[in-house]
Write a protein that holds these residues in place. Sequence first.
Motif, PDB file in Angstrom:
ATOM      1  N   LYS A   1       0.863  -1.180   0.000  1.00 46.20           N
ATOM      2  CA  LYS A   1       0.000   0.000   0.000  1.00 46.20           C
ATOM      3  C   LYS A   1       0.898   1.227   0.000  1.00 46.20           C
ATOM      4  O   LYS A   1       1.850   1.315   0.777  1.00 46.20           O
ATOM      5  N   ILE A   2       0.600   2.178  -0.872  1.00 50.32           N
ATOM      6  CA  ILE A   2       1.396   3.395  -0.969  1.00 50.32           C
ATOM      7  C   ILE A   2       1.161   4.238   0.277  1.00 50.32           C
ATOM      8  O   ILE A   2       0.021   4.538   0.632  1.00 50.32           O
ATOM      9  N   VAL A   3       2.276   4.611   0.952  1.00 48.21           N
ATOM     10  CA  VAL A   3       2.203   5.451   2.131  1.00 48.21           C
ATOM     11  C   VAL A   3       2.438   6.909   1.752  1.00 48.21           C
ATOM     12  O   VAL A   3       1.740   7.805   2.218  1.00 48.21           O
ATOM     13  N   ALA A   4       3.450   7.131   0.887  1.00 45.26           N
ATOM     14  CA  ALA A   4       3.778   8.502   0.488  1.00 45.26           C
ATOM     15  C   ALA A   4       4.385   8.481  -0.907  1.00 45.26           C
ATOM     16  O   ALA A   4       4.957   7.481  -1.336  1.00 45.26           O
ATOM     17  N   ILE A   5       4.265   9.625  -1.588  1.00 42.81           N
ATOM     18  CA  ILE A   5       4.870   9.795  -2.907  1.00 42.81           C
ATOM     19  C   ILE A   5       5.858  10.938  -2.799  1.00 42.81           C
ATOM     20  O   ILE A   5       5.493  12.055  -2.422  1.00 42.81           O
TER      21      ILE A   5
ATOM     22  N   SER B   1     -12.746  -9.337  -4.463  1.00 39.94           N
ATOM     23  CA  SER B   1     -11.786  -9.331  -3.372  1.00 39.94           C
ATOM     24  C   SER B   1     -10.494 -10.008  -3.804  1.00 39.94           C
ATOM     25  O   SER B   1     -10.509 -10.959  -4.573  1.00 39.94           O
ATOM     26  N   THR B   2      -9.363  -9.525  -3.288  1.00 39.83           N
ATOM     27  CA  THR B   2      -8.081 -10.117  -3.668  1.00 39.83           C
ATOM     28  C   THR B   2      -7.863 -11.454  -2.984  1.00 39.83           C
ATOM     29  O   THR B   2      -7.029 -12.225  -3.405  1.00 39.83           O
ATOM     30  N   THR B   3      -8.630 -11.746  -1.922  1.00 37.03           N
ATOM     31  CA  THR B   3      -8.432 -13.002  -1.215  1.00 37.03           C
ATOM     32  C   THR B   3      -9.467 -14.049  -1.589  1.00 37.03           C
ATOM     33  O   THR B   3      -9.420 -15.146  -1.070  1.00 37.03           O
ATOM     34  N   GLU B   4     -10.394 -13.732  -2.488  1.00 33.84           N
ATOM     35  CA  GLU B   4     -11.427 -14.704  -2.847  1.00 33.84           C
ATOM     36  C   GLU B   4     -10.859 -15.939  -3.526  1.00 33.84           C
ATOM     37  O   GLU B   4     -11.362 -17.026  -3.355  1.00 33.84           O
ATOM     38  N   SER B   5      -9.784 -15.784  -4.297  1.00 33.41           N
ATOM     39  CA  SER B   5      -9.275 -16.908  -5.051  1.00 33.41           C
ATOM     40  C   SER B   5      -8.316 -17.772  -4.243  1.00 33.41           C
ATOM     41  O   SER B   5      -7.915 -18.829  -4.693  1.00 33.41           O
ATOM     42  N   LEU B   6      -7.931 -17.332  -3.044  1.00 36.38           N
ATOM     43  CA  LEU B   6      -7.004 -18.114  -2.238  1.00 36.38           C
ATOM     44  C   LEU B   6      -7.751 -19.221  -1.521  1.00 36.38           C
ATOM     45  O   LEU B   6      -8.862 -19.021  -1.028  1.00 36.38           O
ATOM     46  N   PRO B   7      -7.148 -20.428  -1.417  1.00 32.78           N
ATOM     47  CA  PRO B   7      -7.818 -21.508  -0.694  1.00 32.78           C
ATOM     48  C   PRO B   7      -7.825 -21.232   0.800  1.00 32.78           C
ATOM     49  O   PRO B   7      -6.927 -20.581   1.322  1.00 32.78           O
TER      50      PRO B   7
ATOM     51  N   VAL C   1      -4.040  -2.605  -7.601  1.00 30.01           N
ATOM     52  CA  VAL C   1      -5.003  -3.638  -7.215  1.00 30.01           C
ATOM     53  C   VAL C   1      -6.350  -2.961  -7.003  1.00 30.01           C
ATOM     54  O   VAL C   1      -6.435  -1.954  -6.299  1.00 30.01           O
ATOM     55  N   PRO C   2      -7.405  -3.478  -7.629  1.00 31.86           N
ATOM     56  CA  PRO C   2      -8.720  -2.851  -7.442  1.00 31.86           C
ATOM     57  C   PRO C   2      -9.161  -2.954  -5.992  1.00 31.86           C
ATOM     58  O   PRO C   2      -8.875  -3.937  -5.309  1.00 31.86           O
ATOM     59  N   GLU C   3      -9.850  -1.911  -5.529  1.00 34.10           N
ATOM     60  CA  GLU C   3     -10.335  -1.914  -4.160  1.00 34.10           C
ATOM     61  C   GLU C   3     -11.400  -2.979  -4.000  1.00 34.10           C
ATOM     62  O   GLU C   3     -12.090  -3.347  -4.937  1.00 34.10           O
ATOM     63  N   VAL C   4     -11.552  -3.489  -2.773  1.00 33.48           N
ATOM     64  CA  VAL C   4     -12.487  -4.576  -2.512  1.00 33.48           C
ATOM     65  C   VAL C   4     -13.909  -4.156  -2.847  1.00 33.48           C
ATOM     66  O   VAL C   4     -14.670  -4.905  -3.424  1.00 33.48           O
TER      67      VAL C   4
END
Length: 156
Positions: free
Chosen positions: A55-59, A94-100, A86-89
Motif C-alpha cells: 500500500k502506498i504510504v507517500a509519494i 476481493s483479492t483473497t477470494e481466489s485463495l484456498p 489492485v482494485p479496491e475490494v
Amino acid sequence: MPSNLQPILFLVVIAAVFYLLMIRPQQKKRKETQSMLQSLKPGSEIVTTAGMYGKIVAIDADDSLLVEVAPGVTCKYMKQAVMRVVPEVGAGASTTESLPEPSKDGEPEETAKDEAAADTDGKLDADSDAAVDAKSDDAETPDEADAADKDRRSSS
C-alpha cells in the motif's frame, strides 16, 4: 498498373501493417501505463514488477514511492516499478477470494481441481504406491539391518 510502382506499393503496405501491428499497440500501452502512474496516490494498493504487494504510504517529489509491504515495514520504490494497481475490494472482486482456505494445521486445503489434477496421472500414483509397498515388505529391524550391512561389506 506500371511495374515500377509495385515495389513502392509493397513497401507502403508493409509499413502500414508494421505500424498497425507493432507501433500502435505499444503507444497505447505506454499511454495506459503513464495514466496509471499519474493516478497513484497514498492509500492505493499496488503490485510491483517484482510481485510485491503493498500500500502506498507517500509519494516523493523524485518519482519514488514509500510502500508499506507489511505492518510497520516500508520500502522505497521507483514509480516505474509499479506493475498495476489492485482494485479496491468495494470496486471489484476481493483479492483473497481466489485463495484456498487454510486448514486447521495452517496448510491450504486441496481443492477438487487440485485433487483431479493429482489423479490424472494414475501411472505415477501406481508406481509410487508399488514403491511404498516394496519398501514396507523390505522393512527390517535394526538388528537385521546391521547384519545385512555386514554381509554387504564382507562380499565387497
